[in-house]
Design an enzyme around this catalytic site. Sequence first.
Site, PDB file in Angstrom:
ATOM      1  N   CYS A 148       0.844  -1.192   0.000  1.00  0.00           N
ATOM      2  CA  CYS A 148       0.000   0.000   0.000  1.00  0.00           C
ATOM      3  C   CYS A 148       0.887   1.253   0.000  1.00  0.00           C
ATOM      4  CB  CYS A 148      -0.980  -0.036   1.161  1.00  0.00           C
ATOM      5  SG  CYS A 148      -2.397   1.094   0.946  1.00  0.00           S
ATOM      6  N   HIS A 153      -3.484  -5.272   0.670  1.00  0.00           N
ATOM      7  CA  HIS A 153      -2.900  -5.626   1.968  1.00  0.00           C
ATOM      8  C   HIS A 153      -2.909  -7.142   2.156  1.00  0.00           C
ATOM      9  CE1 HIS A 153      -2.354  -1.717   3.966  1.00  0.00           C
ATOM     10  NE2 HIS A 153      -3.375  -1.315   3.227  1.00  0.00           N
ATOM     11  N   GLU A 169      -1.110  -8.863   4.109  1.00  0.00           N
ATOM     12  CA  GLU A 169      -0.705  -9.238   5.470  1.00  0.00           C
ATOM     13  C   GLU A 169      -1.862  -9.367   6.448  1.00  0.00           C
ATOM     14  OE1 GLU A 169      -0.975  -4.720   5.911  1.00  0.00           O
ATOM     15  OE2 GLU A 169      -0.805  -6.232   4.332  1.00  0.00           O
TER      16      GLU A 169
END
Length: 226
Positions: free
Chosen positions: A85, A163, A165
């Site tokens: 990001c 994202h 993660e």
Amino acid sequence: MRVVVVRHHDVDSAGFIGAAFEARGAELDVRLFPDGGPLPDLDGIDHIVVMGAIPSVNDDHPWIAAELAWLRRADAAGVPILGICFGGQAICVVAGGRVEQAPRQEIGWFLVDSAAPNLVPRGPWLEFHGDRCLLPGTARVLAANDLCVQAFSAGKHLGVQFHPEVDGPQLKRWLDAGSAAEAVREGVDPDEFLARTIREEPHARPRADHLVETALRLAGTARLRG
């Protein structure tokens, strides 16, 4: 393998991405910047992961300028970067591209059109951003949708707009810290968003692992700029 993870908010973690590096024997050196002190010397760093941030990479904050300068030194030193990001947007700028405000925010789970499914799967991926990258000609688009570039390589670096993660607990920390109101403004129900994120966890983990494998494969290519 020493991997420095740069996070910008104390509610953030490397999540599935950190776990994928650790599964390959990496030692994570997690830094909170700028609140946790300066960025480390580049000696002995094998890979850098730059996480997201609430500010835009274009904002006039001294810490953003310092981080971009550090990343330029990392590129010059041949240290590969995985940017998520804000981190991906930072790679774009370091590579000679630009970042602009997107026509709309992108919040939720989205499929992407992958130009290289062996490197970046279609997803779905969790999105939470309002800016987008305008890549330099030297970068390679790996995935995109109708709004923006979603993944790209620049030299030995990998940038993603989404994202990979994030798990349920991570998203809940974001929502509790104020992002729930932002989601509502975009017509996204925070409870449904969180429930979907929890359901996606068994699939999101291997997708993040795949991205780390891609980042490591790219790490053998040339520098961003001469």
